[in-house]
Motif scaffolding. Structure first.
Motif, PDB file in Angstrom:
ATOM      1  N   MET A  96      -5.553  -1.817   5.901  1.00  0.00           N
ATOM      2  CA  MET A  96      -5.567  -0.431   5.504  1.00  0.00           C
ATOM      3  C   MET A  96      -6.184   0.392   6.635  1.00  0.00           C
ATOM      4  O   MET A  96      -7.206   0.020   7.186  1.00  0.00           O
ATOM      5  N   LEU A 118      -2.413   5.462  -5.442  1.00  0.00           N
ATOM      6  CA  LEU A 118      -2.408   4.007  -5.277  1.00  0.00           C
ATOM      7  C   LEU A 118      -0.984   3.468  -5.160  1.00  0.00           C
ATOM      8  O   LEU A 118      -0.716   2.562  -4.376  1.00  0.00           O
ATOM      9  N   ARG A 119      -0.070   4.029  -5.932  1.00  0.00           N
ATOM     10  CA  ARG A 119       1.341   3.627  -5.855  1.00  0.00           C
ATOM     11  C   ARG A 119       1.904   3.954  -4.475  1.00  0.00           C
ATOM     12  O   ARG A 119       2.591   3.142  -3.865  1.00  0.00           O
ATOM     13  N   SER A 146       0.185   4.299  -1.691  1.00  0.00           N
ATOM     14  CA  SER A 146      -0.474   3.433  -0.722  1.00  0.00           C
ATOM     15  C   SER A 146       0.178   2.052  -0.694  1.00  0.00           C
ATOM     16  O   SER A 146       0.432   1.486   0.371  1.00  0.00           O
ATOM     17  N   THR A 147       0.468   1.513  -1.866  1.00  0.00           N
ATOM     18  CA  THR A 147       1.124   0.208  -1.958  1.00  0.00           C
ATOM     19  C   THR A 147       2.517   0.265  -1.348  1.00  0.00           C
ATOM     20  O   THR A 147       2.904  -0.615  -0.574  1.00  0.00           O
ATOM     21  N   ARG A 195       2.247   0.461   2.576  1.00  0.00           N
ATOM     22  CA  ARG A 195       1.913  -0.817   3.211  1.00  0.00           C
ATOM     23  C   ARG A 195       3.086  -1.787   3.153  1.00  0.00           C
ATOM     24  O   ARG A 195       3.371  -2.492   4.124  1.00  0.00           O
ATOM     25  N   ARG A 196       3.804  -1.821   2.030  1.00  0.00           N
ATOM     26  CA  ARG A 196       4.973  -2.700   1.906  1.00  0.00           C
ATOM     27  C   ARG A 196       6.071  -2.258   2.870  1.00  0.00           C
ATOM     28  O   ARG A 196       6.698  -3.082   3.532  1.00  0.00           O
TER      29      ARG A 196
END
Length: 53
Positions: free
Chosen positions: A1, A24-25, A27-28, A31-32
């Motif tokens: 992160m 949060l969604r 951010s996920t 990163r994916r």
């Protein structure tokens, strides 16, 4: 992160629950998406390198 992403998530303290969930969604997803892009970039470079051999 990354530092910027960590800072962005810490800024959510005290916000509404739906804002926290969305962050949060995101951010996920980010990163994916970066991991997928890194993997595809590596595959493409390997494929081009094999064509040169």
């Amino acid at each position: 992160m990354s530092l910027a992403e960590t800072r962005r998530l810490f800024n959510l303290v005290g916000r509404a629950l739906h804002e926290i969930r969305n962050a949060l969604r995101w951010s996920t997803f980010r990163r994916r998406h970066q991991a997928d892009a890194r993997r595809h970039h590596f595959r493409r470079r390997m494929r081009l390198q094999m064509m040169q051999i």
